[in-house]
Design a protein around this motif. Structure first.
Motif, PDB file in Angstrom:
ATOM      1  N   GLY A  42      14.254  -2.560   2.214  1.00 39.89           N
ATOM      2  CA  GLY A  42      14.346  -2.603   0.753  1.00 39.89           C
ATOM      3  C   GLY A  42      13.475  -1.580   0.043  1.00 39.89           C
ATOM      4  N   GLY A  43      12.442  -1.101   0.739  1.00 39.01           N
ATOM      5  CA  GLY A  43      11.576  -0.089   0.134  1.00 39.01           C
ATOM      6  C   GLY A  43      10.132  -0.511  -0.029  1.00 39.01           C
ATOM      7  N   LYS A  44       9.740  -1.644   0.597  1.00 39.19           N
ATOM      8  CA  LYS A  44       8.379  -2.179   0.412  1.00 39.19           C
ATOM      9  C   LYS A  44       7.313  -1.196   0.895  1.00 39.19           C
ATOM     10  CE  LYS A  44       9.232  -5.786   3.013  1.00 39.19           C
ATOM     11  NZ  LYS A  44      10.639  -5.509   3.333  1.00 39.19           N
ATOM     12  N   SER A  45       7.468  -0.741   2.137  1.00 36.85           N
ATOM     13  CA  SER A  45       6.440   0.145   2.693  1.00 36.85           C
ATOM     14  C   SER A  45       6.414   1.475   1.950  1.00 36.85           C
ATOM     15  CB  SER A  45       6.683   0.409   4.178  1.00 36.85           C
ATOM     16  OG  SER A  45       6.599  -0.807   4.872  1.00 36.85           O
ATOM     17  N   THR A  46       7.602   1.938   1.557  1.00 41.82           N
ATOM     18  CA  THR A  46       7.660   3.204   0.812  1.00 41.82           C
ATOM     19  C   THR A  46       6.890   3.068  -0.500  1.00 41.82           C
ATOM     20  OG1 THR A  46       9.825   3.646   1.775  1.00 41.82           O
ATOM     21  CG2 THR A  46       9.239   4.907  -0.189  1.00 41.82           C
ATOM     22  N   LEU A  47       7.090   1.943  -1.187  1.00 36.60           N
ATOM     23  CA  LEU A  47       6.384   1.728  -2.454  1.00 36.60           C
ATOM     24  C   LEU A  47       4.870   1.686  -2.233  1.00 36.60           C
ATOM     25  CD1 LEU A  47       6.419   1.106  -5.477  1.00 36.60           C
ATOM     26  CD2 LEU A  47       6.770  -1.310  -4.920  1.00 36.60           C
TER      27      LEU A  47
HETATM   28  N1  LIG Z   1      10.270   8.734   6.773  1.00 38.36           N
HETATM   29  C1  LIG Z   1      11.501   8.302   6.500  1.00 38.36           C
HETATM   30  N2  LIG Z   1      12.572   9.103   6.683  1.00 38.36           N
HETATM   31  C2  LIG Z   1      13.826   8.680   6.389  1.00 38.36           C
HETATM   32  N3  LIG Z   1      14.106   7.465   5.895  1.00 38.36           N
HETATM   33  C3  LIG Z   1      13.092   6.626   5.706  1.00 38.36           C
HETATM   34  C4  LIG Z   1      11.742   6.991   5.999  1.00 38.36           C
HETATM   35  N4  LIG Z   1      10.928   5.941   5.698  1.00 38.36           N
HETATM   36  C5  LIG Z   1      11.745   4.954   5.244  1.00 38.36           C
HETATM   37  N5  LIG Z   1      13.025   5.359   5.238  1.00 38.36           N
HETATM   38  C6  LIG Z   1      14.198   4.578   4.770  1.00 38.36           C
HETATM   39  O1  LIG Z   1      13.925   4.142   3.452  1.00 38.36           O
HETATM   40  C7  LIG Z   1      14.394   2.805   3.251  1.00 38.36           C
HETATM   41  C8  LIG Z   1      13.223   1.917   2.832  1.00 38.36           C
HETATM   42  O2  LIG Z   1      12.313   1.795   3.942  1.00 38.36           O
HETATM   43  P1  LIG Z   1      10.945   0.964   3.887  1.00 38.36           P
HETATM   44  O3  LIG Z   1      10.242   1.167   5.185  1.00 38.36           O
HETATM   45  O4  LIG Z   1      10.219   1.292   2.638  1.00 38.36           O
HETATM   46  O5  LIG Z   1      11.510  -0.521   3.771  1.00 38.36           O
HETATM   47  P2  LIG Z   1      10.735  -1.899   3.959  1.00 38.36           P
HETATM   48  O6  LIG Z   1      11.201  -2.765   2.843  1.00 38.36           O
HETATM   49  O7  LIG Z   1       9.284  -1.672   4.087  1.00 38.36           O
HETATM   50  O8  LIG Z   1      11.354  -2.390   5.338  1.00 38.36           O
HETATM   51  P3  LIG Z   1      10.681  -3.296   6.503  1.00 38.36           P
HETATM   52  O9  LIG Z   1      10.551  -4.654   5.926  1.00 38.36           O
HETATM   53  O10 LIG Z   1      11.725  -3.244   7.575  1.00 38.36           O
HETATM   54  O11 LIG Z   1       9.396  -2.658   6.887  1.00 38.36           O
HETATM   55  C9  LIG Z   1      15.052   2.391   4.559  1.00 38.36           C
HETATM   56  O12 LIG Z   1      16.444   2.626   4.445  1.00 38.36           O
HETATM   57  C10 LIG Z   1      14.434   3.329   5.585  1.00 38.36           C
HETATM   58  O13 LIG Z   1      15.316   3.562   6.659  1.00 38.36           O
END
Ligand SMILES: Nc1ncnc2c1ncn2[C@@H]1O[C@H](COP(=O)(O)OP(=O)(O)OP(=O)(O)O)[C@@H](O)[C@H]1O
Length: 230
Positions: A42-47
């Motif tokens: 969903g984007g949690k770690s990215t945020l």
């Molecule tokens: N370095 C990257 N390169 C390409 N795509 C990425 C990268 N990092 C994250 N993504 C993509 O961005 C989207 C959000 O990823 P993110 O890791 O933020 O989600 P998350 O909510 O933290 O997930 P999880 O609960 O599985 O850790 C996903 O579709 C992921 O595949």
């Protein structure tokens, strides 16, 4: 105070692109606690990476006390991060060949703190997380919960204003999860931290004063209760 305005993050994988964040507006006041929850991908770690200055947005701004982190030079961003932001992760990220005390000391190296002072502050931080008797232990000689305590001491030894946690209890059993959450809750209140926590765990999300749910790169914030202060 954090102010995120129109934050987007687009990752490119070869010819494919992924819009991980699609326009996030969010204000986090000093001393607040925000729990970020949502489905996988969903984007949690990215945020959290944007908030921590570990990566830069594709567009929009992430301001910490009026400073746009995305526009800082690498050197200035590293300085802001090492002085103001402590981060803990699911996998603890301790250096296996260093003792608990030495691991904690590493956080003070970028600030140029002298060796004797580093030792003293690291011992103090480890005592604050209940590991005063384990200063000389290697990570492999500690349980998972104890290793996370070392990581918490390392994040807090520099007295940051912000603590970020990415699934800090993801590798721990339920009992240890509750101990670590109680410790973090106590430290949040004692140090007046701005505390931002990413979790999959609905028990933790249910207890959060303020919950940000992030799905497909968009966030919804729910106020669940007044933060309880000591
Ligand atoms: N370095 C990257 N390169 C390409 N795509 C990425 C990268 N990092 C994250 N993504 C993509 O961005 C989207 C959000 O990823 P993110 O890791 O933020 O989600 P998350 O909510 O933290 O997930 P999880 O609960 O599985 O850790 C996903 O579709 C992921 O595949």
């Amino acid at each position: 105070m954090y102010k995120l305005s129109g934050v987007t993050k687009r990752y490119s994988r070869g010819k494919e692109t992924v819009d991980a964040l699609r326009g996030i507006d969010l204000v986090i006041e000093d001393g607040d606690q925000l729990v970020i929850q949502g489905p996988t991908g969903g984007g949690k770690s990215t945020l959290l990476q944007m908030i921590g200055g570990l990566d830069r947005p594709t567009s929009g701004s992430v301001e910490l006390d009026g400073v746009d982190l995305g526009r800082l030079s690498e050197a200035k961003l590293t300085k802001v991060r090492s002085e103001n932001i402590g981060i803990i992760f699911q996998s603890f990220n301790l250096i296996p060949t260093l003792t608990a005390q030495e691991n904690v000391e590493t956080a003070l190296v970028p600030m140029g703190t002298k060796t004797a002072e580093r030792r003293r502050l690291a011992a103090e931080a480890l005592t604050a997380v209940g590991l005063g008797e384990r200063l000389g232990h290697l990570p492999s000689e500690l349980s998972g919960g104890q290793q996370q305590r070392v990581a918490i001491a390392r994040a807090l030894v520099k007295k940051p204003k912000v603590l970020l946690a990415d699934e800090p209890t993801g590798n721990l059993d339920e009992g240890t999860r509750d101990e670590i959450m109680a410790l973090l809750e106590g430290l949040w209140q004692e140090y007046g931290l701005t505390f931002i926590l990413v979790t999959h765990d609905s028990a933790i999300a249910k207890n959060a004063p303020r919950l940000a749910t992030i799905k497909q790169g968009l966030v919804t914030v729910t106020e669940q209760r007044q933060a309880v202060r000591l």
